[in-house]
Write an enzyme that holds these catalytic residues in place. Structure first.
Site, short mmCIF file in Angstrom:
data_model
loop_
_atom_site.label_atom_id
_atom_site.label_comp_id
_atom_site.label_asym_id
_atom_site.label_seq_id
_atom_site.Cartn_x
_atom_site.Cartn_y
_atom_site.Cartn_z
N SER A 166 9.49 2.62 0.66
CA SER A 166 9.41 4.01 1.13
C SER A 166 10.83 4.59 1.18
CB SER A 166 8.69 4.07 2.47
OG SER A 166 8.30 5.39 2.77
N ASP A 192 -1.22 7.28 -2.76
CA ASP A 192 -0.26 7.45 -1.69
C ASP A 192 -0.04 8.94 -1.43
OD1 ASP A 192 1.85 7.33 0.10
OD2 ASP A 192 2.98 5.87 -1.05
N HIS A 229 -0.31 4.36 0.96
CA HIS A 229 1.11 4.10 1.20
C HIS A 229 1.36 2.67 1.66
CE1 HIS A 229 5.22 5.37 1.77
NE2 HIS A 229 5.22 4.94 3.02
#
Length: 707
Positions: A560, A646, A680
């Site tokens: 991320s 995501d 995610h």
């Protein structure tokens, strides 16, 4: 027979101008998620990745088998008491998901968690009187992806609200289970962020929804037995920088709405003892002032605890009357200390628990309460030099014990009860690691690297005992460095497959995180963001200079915002790493931050800046954005992993990054792996997750020459 070649995305330049600067993006067309051409490209990349890693298939299976063999598959969490029941989770051998269960307490003074019989099987109740609340395997049946967002018990204990996501986009559907009959109520709430909060009487629930940019902007009230179309809009936050959320205090008296940006807070309170007053603003927002609330009873008087930064960056704990109070009425209880970052506070009938950190380590602080107020103030002590501690699973206001979790990089996650009355710490459970695991076989250290500007950056590292003394060993160096999120030392069963093959695992606690207090966060955000990258490179160099490893044996990993870190260090110091793993990486951050319609962009302005409105911010982000700074030079091997669904970091960012790397770099072994049915957090289901981690670990071990 021709050799397979890597996919090459077609370059279709799109030119944009901002602040008089011209920017060319050759791969913006990959943004079209519905395009067959985009899907075909991602599938071609997946095929290429499979071909390039085919030689690791046996190792991947071996790693999966090792994770599985070390894990107690049929297991039980330590039960947590809430009102008249003990609640716990079960897992079962051969099943992807677990179940949530409960049993009645023995009596009002029963604070000792029940323990299951050692020979209980998956097909038997784990505890006498067991009631299965949710079987997640049943809920997940027929879905490629499944996630339980949150579950919430009605105060009378007879109805369970639970939220599920079967796509991966984190937009949940809430249903209600009548525990007396086992049947579902007709109520269904869709598009919910996470879960719901019951009011004290159990007649209504509150929930939040998101706007088109995936920002939690609305709070709703749903009356049980009604249709969602008739739900009451309780609050709408129009400012795109702010998110909203709702909860109930542990005392059950107050409902609270938290409204917050990255740097500013505002809370609204609803007093169940005075419902006609409705929700009231506790203290109107002031730019740059963050605060949170909890309800306590101190010296027999109802009080609000206010954790705030109005008097110092590392926060102060104050008390006020249990009513709206301006900041000049906040009386200090624990004064601001620049050496101690106060992070949270939990109120109980007889004590307060303050979560804090000092010198990069987490701490739990107990403030005992008596008739005159606070009677004592002390820390819960532990022996290990590097550890992580935090409290959780403490839902009952009157409970005399504090449930806490403790771990190190060598000691598995451990659950303790701390009895505030006797000050005794009781180990309830240490997560089992099968196969004869012994923490004494490993050594942990806290190292300190020196950054380019002289700042000392902590590193946590673990390895087999004595291994590095014979010479450099491979090291997997992990980093994040954003949002004031601290990557504290933690244990991982999957990591043992790395350590036992002769590698070390290290965490670089770089600026942008919160490990060293608020200044640590401020020093790695906005126009100081590049400190995050130089800190990480400094940690890698320190490990080389102190003999732990070599550049070729150093593999970097982050996900991320940590994936942005990976892209930046690959551009800035490719010679320092033998490989880079970037999970769901935020590598095209300039494009994303220029588009206010994208999920989360506006709420992120206080983290990264607004390049659309500010030329200085535009130039600064452009100077480090991984996608924009790909150059014609040699890169270390890179494995980029992403998820098609995501909603936080869109798949297009790593897809574009890989396309540009392959077209531009003079040397780059770059792989892109896209999970087509995930969000995610990656795939759902523990066996799928183990296979997923085994894939990454096999690639890492291969680059370390340990495969």
């Amino acid at each position: 027979m021709s050799q397979p070649v890597a996919p090459l995305a077609t370059a279709r330049p799109v030119t944009t101008e901002h602040h008089g600067r011209t920017r060319v993006d050759a791969y913006d067309w990959l943004r079209d998620k519905e395009s067959p051409e985009t899907v075909a490209y991602l599938e071609a990349e997946n095929t290429w990745t499979q071909e390039r890693t085919a030689h690791l298939a046996d190792l991947r299976q071996t790693l999966f088998d090792e994770i599985k063999a070390r894990t107690l598959e049929t297991d039980l969490s330590v039960p947590t008491r809430n009102r008249d029941h003990w609640y716990y989770a079960r897992s079962f051998e051969g099943r992807e998901y677990g179940a949530s269960c409960r049993v009645p307490v023995a009596g009002p003074d029963d604070w000792t968690p029940p323990t299951p019989a050692e020979d209980s099987s998956a097909d038997e109740p784990a505890l006498p009187g067991e009631e299965v609340l949710l079987d997640l395997n049943e809920l997940a049946e027929g879905h490629d992806f499944f996630s339980l967002g949150g579950s919430s018990m009605r105060p009378d204990g007879m109805c369970l609200a639970y939220a599920t996501d079967t796509v991966g986009d984190e937009r949940y559907t809430v249903r209600f289970k009548d525990l007396a009959t086992g049947e579902l109520l007709e109520d269904v709430i869709t598009g919910v962020l996470g879960g719901v909060t019951w009011d004290r009487d159990g007649g209504s629930v509150y929930y939040s929804t998101v706007d088109e940019s995936w920002r939690a902007d609305k709070i709703w009230r749903h009356a049980i037995g009604s249709d969602q179309a008739s739900d009451e809009l309780v609050l709408h936050e129009p400012d795109g920088r702010f998110n909203v959320g709702l909860g109930r205090t542990r005392s059950d008296r107050f409902l609270v709405i938290a409204i917050g940006s990255k740097i500013t807070s505002e809370w609204h309170v609803f007093d169940a003892d005075a419902p006609d007053l409705g929700f009231r603003v506790f203290c109107p927002r002031v730019e740059g002032v963050e605060y949170s609330l909890d309800h306590a009873v101190i010296g027999g008087q109802d009080r609000f605890l206010v954790l705030h930064n109005a008097t110092g960056a590392d926060f102060e704990l104050a008390v006020t009357p249990a009513e709206p109070t301006a900041s000049d009425g906040w009386e200090p209880l624990v004064a601001h200390d620049p050496a101690v970052r106060l992070e949270d506070v939990d109120a109980f009938a007889g004590h307060l628990v303050v979560h804090q950190r000092s010198q990069g380590l987490t701490q739990l602080r107990i403030l005992e309460l008596g008739d005159a107020g606070v009677t004592d103030d002390y820390l819960v002590e532990f022996d290990e030099p590097v550890y992580t501690v935090g409290s959780g699973g403490n839902p009952t206001f009157a409970q005399p014990v504090v449930r806490l979790g403790y771990t190190t990089m060598a000691i598995p996650s451990s659950v303790y009860d701390y009895d505030v009355r006797t000050r005794e710490l009781t180990l309830l459970r240490r997560a089992p690691v099968l196969g004869g695991y012994d923490p004494a076989d490993y050594e942990e250290h806290r190292l300190w690297a020196t950054a380019d500007d002289g700042e000392r950056v902590p590193i946590s590292i673990v390895a087999r005992k004595g291994l590095h003394e014979a010479g450099p060993i491979p090291v997997l160096l992990y980093g994040y460095g954003a949002y004031e999120a601290s990557i504290d030392p933690y244990f991982s069963i999957a990591r043992l497959s790395l350590l036992d093959r002769g590698a070390a695992f290290a965490i670089a606690h770089v600026r942008g995180g919160g490990e060293m207090g608020r200044r640590w966060y401020d020093g790695g955000k906005m126009l100081h963001k590049t400190n995050t990258f130089s800190d990480f490179v400094a940690c890698a160099r320190h490990l080389v200079e102190t003999g732990w490893t070599t550049p070729q044996q150093t593999i970097a990993e982050g996900a991320s915002a940590g994936g942005l870190l990976m892209g930046a260090i690959a551009n800035q110091a490719p010679e320092q790493f033998g490989g880079v793993v970037a999970g769901v990486p935020f590598v095209d951050n300039l494009t994303s931050m220029l588009d206010a319609t994208l999920p989360l962009t506006v709420t992120e302005y206080d983290e990264w800046g607004n390049p659309e409105a500010d030329a200085e911010v535009y130039d600064y982000i452009a100077s480090y954005a991984p996608y924009d700074n790909v150059a014609a030079k040699r890169y270390p091997p890179i494995l980029a992993e992403t998820s098609f669904n995501d909603t936080r970091v869109l798949y297009v960012e790593p897809a574009k990054w890989v396309a540009r790397l392959r077209a531009t770099a003079t040397e780059a072994d770059v792989l892109l792996r896209t999970e087509m049915s995930a969000g995610h957090g990656g795939v759902s289901g523990r066996y799928k997750a183990w296979h997923d981690r085994a894939f990454s670990l096999a690639w890492i071990l291969d680059k370390m020459a340990l495969a």
